[in-house]
Design an enzyme around this catalytic site. Structure first.
Site, PDB file in Angstrom:
ATOM      1  N   SER A   1       0.797  -1.223   0.000  1.00 11.88           N
ATOM      2  CA  SER A   1       0.000   0.000   0.000  1.00 11.88           C
ATOM      3  C   SER A   1       0.835   1.281   0.000  1.00 11.88           C
ATOM      4  O   SER A   1       1.537   1.548  -0.952  1.00 11.88           O
ATOM      5  CB  SER A   1      -0.938  -0.062   1.210  1.00 11.88           C
ATOM      6  OG  SER A   1      -1.902   0.917   1.120  1.00 11.88           O
TER       7      SER A   1
ATOM      8  N   ASP B   1      -6.358   2.353  -2.058  1.00 10.47           N
ATOM      9  CA  ASP B   1      -7.435   2.186  -1.079  1.00 10.47           C
ATOM     10  C   ASP B   1      -7.628   3.448  -0.234  1.00 10.47           C
ATOM     11  O   ASP B   1      -8.476   3.470   0.660  1.00 10.47           O
ATOM     12  CB  ASP B   1      -7.258   0.935  -0.196  1.00 10.47           C
ATOM     13  CG  ASP B   1      -5.986   0.934   0.619  1.00 10.47           C
ATOM     14  OD1 ASP B   1      -5.231   1.926   0.570  1.00 10.47           O
ATOM     15  OD2 ASP B   1      -5.746  -0.076   1.309  1.00 10.47           O
TER      16      ASP B   1
ATOM     17  N   SER C   1       3.306   2.013  15.025  1.00  9.70           N
ATOM     18  CA  SER C   1       2.701   1.730  13.719  1.00  9.70           C
ATOM     19  C   SER C   1       2.496   0.222  13.564  1.00  9.70           C
ATOM     20  O   SER C   1       3.299  -0.576  14.045  1.00  9.70           O
ATOM     21  CB  SER C   1       3.624   2.231  12.607  1.00  9.70           C
ATOM     22  OG  SER C   1       3.255   1.637  11.382  1.00  9.70           O
TER      23      SER C   1
END
Ligand code: G16
Length: 547
Positions: A66, A285, A503
């Protein structure tokens, strides 16, 4: 066990690196692409088991990292309705990925099969795809070995966006039922969304062209196909950063994550006042919009702005439809700008809840609502119509043409929304449709509320696993006493808010801060980042003191 008889042979081709441990995180497994071969092979095995545990329903596997740099890659599983993998399986994934030997691997698989009472006679069905990363083909081959090792009926969708794969999974599993979602083909995807969009905007003024920064990722060719299928003056696009062939360009200085984090235009785009812009991320996305005003000042319309735009429109349609029992709610994360939350609660008067970062958490909260809009500030999100909302709409009997129009628009909007997952192309069409229906420019959309200045920083530390949080990730419970320091720093600043969380997709700790002024916000962000660096073994350069 006979069912795993071929696993050892295939596994020998994809040995696990001895010194790395893998964890299924916010968005599946994600790390340096060259280290992921064994993990992706094993995800193939897990996808097969997951399908068998669902009586042979189709499971998806997407190979993507991504928004991460091009050298990273990742892999995640998609459940039958196109949603993220059920959380209780994440532990299985992590255990299977970390089995040190073939024997341990077979034992770990056998444990999953036993715990889930999986019927070995069910033929597993899996579909898969990848993004444009250079490590993708090798990882895809490893995945295919994993699928073959368990005799899976597997189909590749090639190189597509992540949300397209989610859509295909949902279509395949709902085909021939009352919940049929669409044709599980590229043509079906484009026709469904382009058709719903054109239904909504028909008769409205044609919008000016939309400039799309495609992050040099798979969104570039796909959004061009979407525009070609729509073939309409209602969807004039110009694609920038659409180079998927040159190594090193994916997400580099461009894309939704870059634009949101740096609050500036991407590389290769000079913003003309009055023109309209948006950015996708590497696998399309996420989406954020932006524009420059007459002083050439940059203005970002992020996930919070998109969610309030959609929630406003849905709320207006629900009122105009005059249908009892429809209720719009909004799900946000701690990253939501404080002024967006106040706007939703105080101006729109809609219920709002906070979820942990990760669309799976927001999706789950939105499912509890009648009509749930969920977005992360980074531009990842969608909206869901609950079965109750759909039944209410179906039973509605409009009394006036205006009510009939509003009900028709609610149906069209539902068709336009990719309910399986956040989808940059579908979200873009939703935004374009709402703007066209309202006759708004980006500046008019932006007027709803003004963001508090905010700053998002990354701190690299020795071990981010020592960071533990609670309260929808707004409060640290470990390392000890660090939260007290954060609280003391926040207390010094008017309208200050800050939080620290590890994260789930990068080897970093994230620091978010907001405050009434830009100077206070930046000072707070860097002070908190400095404290994290000092207390948790920061690596590299200490976050620079601001000013
Ligand atoms: C993924 C997740 C998002 C999340 C983002 C950052 O996005 O799907 O829900 O907000 O990572 O997560 P973190 O701060 O934990 O690294 P994407 O677009 O990279 O798949």
């Amino acid at each position: 066990m006979a069912r795993f008889a071929s696993v050892a042979e295939y596994s020998a081709k994809h040995p696990k690196p001895a010194d790395i441990s893998f964890a299924y995180g916010t968005a599946g497994f994600r790390t340096v692409g060259s280290t992921l071969e064994s993990t992706v092979f094993r995800v193939g095995l897990l996808a097969a088991l997951r399908s068998q545990s669902k009586q042979g329903r189709v499971i998806g596997v997407m190979i993507t990292a991504s928004h991460n740099p091009e050298c990273d890659n990742g892999v995640k599983l998609v459940d039958p309705m196109g949603e993220m993998l059920q959380q209780s399986w994440e532990g299985y994934c992590t255990r299977v990925a970390n089995a040190a030997t073939s024997d341990e691997l077979v034992a770990a698989l056998a444990e999953v099969a036993e715990a889930e009472a999986i019927d070995a006679d069910v033929t597993p069905r899996v579909v898969y795809a990848r993004d444009t990363r250079p490590s993708g083909p090798l990882l895809q081959a490893a995945l295919e070995d994993g699928l073959a090792a368990l005799g899976t009926d597997a189909v590749s969708f090639g190189v597509v966006t992540t949300p397209q794969l989610h859509y295909y999974v949902r279509c395949l599993n709902t085909a021939g039922t009352a919940a049929a979602y669409g044709e599980p083909t590229a043509e079906g995807y484009f026709a469904k969304y382009a058709g719903a969009y054109l239904r909504l905007v028909e008769g409205k003024q044609h919008p000016s062209p939309l400039h799309i920064d495609a992050a040099n990722g798979v969104g570039a060719p796909e959004v061009r196909k979407l525009a070609a299928v729509a073939a309409s003056p209602y969807l004039q696009i110009e694609v920038h950063n659409g180079d998927t062939g040159t190594p090193g360009k994916l997400n580099s200085g461009c894309g939704a994550d870059y634009v949101k984090s740096n609050q500036r235009a991407p590389a290769g785009m000079v913003l003309a006042p009055g023109s309209r812009y948006c950015s996708f991320d590497g696998d399309a996305d996420r989406i954020v919009y932006y524009y420059a005003d007459e002083h050439s000042t940059f203005h970002l319309l992020d996930g919070d702005k998109i969610s309030t735009l959609i929630a406003t429109y849905l709320r207006d349609l629900v009122v105009a439809a005059g249908v009892e029992g429809l209720q719009v709610g909004v799900v946000q994360t701690a990253y939501a700008n404080g002024n967006s939350t106040s706007y939703i609660k105080d101006t729109l008067r809609l219920p709002t809840v906070f979820a942990k970062t990760g669309v799976k958490h927001l999706h789950h909260e939105a499912e509890q609502m009648n009509i749930g809009v969920y977005f992360e500030a980074n531009g990842h999100g969608t909206a869901l119509f609950s079965p109750a909302a759909v039944a209410t709409l179906r039973a509605a009997t409009p009394q006036t043409p205006a009510q009939q129009d509003a009900i028709g628009r609610l149906w069209a909007l539902r068709d336009l929304i990719n309910e399986s997952v956040g989808d940059a192309m579908s979200d873009m069409l939703v935004v374009e449709a709402v703007l066209a229906c309202k006759g708004w420019t980006l500046a008019q959309w932006d007027e709803a509320y003004t963001d508090l200045p905010s700053r998002l920083l990354k701190v690299i530390v020795q071990d981010r696993a020592i960071f533990k949080t609670t309260n929808a990730e707004q409060t640290l419970t470990s390392p000890p006493h660090l939260q007290d320091t954060v609280d003391a720093l926040v207390a010094r600043v008017p309208r200050g808010r800050a939080f620290v969380r590890p994260s789930g997709t990068e080897d970093a700790v994230r620091v978010y801060a907001e405050a009434a002024t830009r100077a206070d916000c930046d000072q707070l962000a860097y002070a908190v980042a400095g404290a994290v660096f000092d207390r948790a073994g920061g690596r590299g350069e200490r976050p620079a003191e601001f000013l």
